[in-house]
Design an enzyme around this catalytic site. Sequence first.
Site, PDB file in Angstrom:
ATOM      1  N   LYS A  54       7.804  -1.802  10.651  1.00 48.10           N
ATOM      2  CA  LYS A  54       6.661  -0.503  10.007  1.00 48.10           C
ATOM      3  C   LYS A  54       5.508   0.117  11.066  1.00 48.10           C
ATOM      4  O   LYS A  54       5.502   1.110  11.108  1.00 48.10           O
ATOM      5  CB  LYS A  54       5.924  -0.442   8.889  1.00 48.10           C
ATOM      6  CG  LYS A  54       6.955  -0.187   7.033  1.00 48.10           C
ATOM      7  CD  LYS A  54       6.202  -1.070   5.869  1.00 48.10           C
ATOM      8  CE  LYS A  54       7.084  -1.110   4.718  1.00 48.10           C
ATOM      9  NZ  LYS A  54       7.102  -1.916   3.323  1.00 48.10           N
ATOM     10  N   GLN A  98       1.032  -4.462   1.700  1.00 42.52           N
ATOM     11  CA  GLN A  98       1.824  -5.129   1.690  1.00 42.52           C
ATOM     12  C   GLN A  98       2.710  -5.938   0.448  1.00 42.52           C
ATOM     13  O   GLN A  98       1.184  -7.140   0.474  1.00 42.52           O
ATOM     14  CB  GLN A  98       2.876  -5.890   2.616  1.00 42.52           C
ATOM     15  CG  GLN A  98       3.848  -6.341   2.499  1.00 42.52           C
ATOM     16  CD  GLN A  98       5.060  -4.849   2.905  1.00 42.52           C
ATOM     17  OE1 GLN A  98       5.105  -4.835   3.381  1.00 42.52           O
ATOM     18  NE2 GLN A  98       6.025  -5.264   1.813  1.00 42.52           N
ATOM     19  N   ASP A 121       2.258   4.764  -0.090  1.00 47.38           N
ATOM     20  CA  ASP A 121       3.444   4.184  -1.651  1.00 47.38           C
ATOM     21  C   ASP A 121       3.506   5.143  -2.298  1.00 47.38           C
ATOM     22  O   ASP A 121       4.281   4.794  -3.282  1.00 47.38           O
ATOM     23  CB  ASP A 121       2.463   2.678  -1.495  1.00 47.38           C
ATOM     24  CG  ASP A 121       4.292   2.260  -0.637  1.00 47.38           C
ATOM     25  OD1 ASP A 121       5.056   2.114  -0.350  1.00 47.38           O
ATOM     26  OD2 ASP A 121       3.933   0.637  -1.183  1.00 47.38           O
TER      27      ASP A 121
END
Length: 293
Positions: A54, A98, A121
């Site tokens: 990422k 994460q 997200d």
Amino acid sequence: MSARIIDGKAFAAGLRARIAAEAARLKREHGVVPGLATVLVGSDPASEVYVRNKNRTAEALGLHSVSRHLPAEASEAQVLAVVRQLNEDPAVHGILVQMPLPAQVREAAVLDTLDPAKDVDALTPTNAGLLLSGRAHLVSCTPAGVMMLLKEYLGDIAGSDALVIGRSLLFGKPAAQLLLAANATVTMAHSRSRDLPALARRADILVAAIGKAHFVQGDWIKPGAAVIDVGINRVADGDTTKIVGDVDYEAAARIAGAITPVPGGVGAMTIVCLMRNTLLAAAALAGLPPPKV
Ligand code: NAP
């Protein structure tokens, strides 16, 4: 009959180029450099690879990239302090924590602390609620990628019967909402659903996000259907391992009208959609209209 391959890799390459061009334009015209921060707690090898990819992709597209790495024994308070600091950082427009997190750090506490404007997200209750209300600004990356592929390969899906197998917050639930918003007739299936093969045989669009290798059989597929395989499963292949999807690809490809391969289908879209969300978040936080990517 042999299915048309839905080439996520090729589509993602085009999207990458458009994001890089729009990021450069934002910088040139408005002095805004979209910034993505990743937060990793612990040292799970798969999570480390994801986070590194990422950050690397962000840098390759001209985005500002920040990574915060905390030890596996970090307390919830320490993780929340990092999230609050990134919430306040004007150079950061997108924050990705994460998952999974170590047991002592509650996912809900992290999501309740994360600024929804930087929630790239789209996991916070605010962004989930906005999606349900038809007013989403940031949409979960993998479902957003799936919708782009469907639009590119199928065009208008209004009236189609869509089946989503899997009801996670990360994929299944937002995917079903997006399909509904695109006027599909949506069925959601999960581990307690009865007669999954019969549900599948009705679907013009079958989306599998289960996490079980080759779970969806070829004879479950309606002839001509579009099959979207979200699964990423590592299986033994001689002395090494390989990645396969949730669908028995060889069998399904003989019956489907279109199908995503694994790898090279949906998976190729996710990280690029994360960059797109960072770009959208940066523009919104600067009070600018959404870039067209
Ligand atoms: P998850 O949170 O584990 O959810 C799995 C879902 O599958 C659950 O809703 C579960 O039902 C359902 N399920 C399990 N066994 C089933 C069965 N026998 N019949 C019907 N449904 C069943 O997984 P996820 O995060 O959504 O991910 C799913 C897969 O997609 C994984 O392989 C993951 O690696 C992959 N994925 C890929 C990307 C990408 O970038 N391509 C992104 C996200 C996820 P219950 O709710 O009843 O337990």
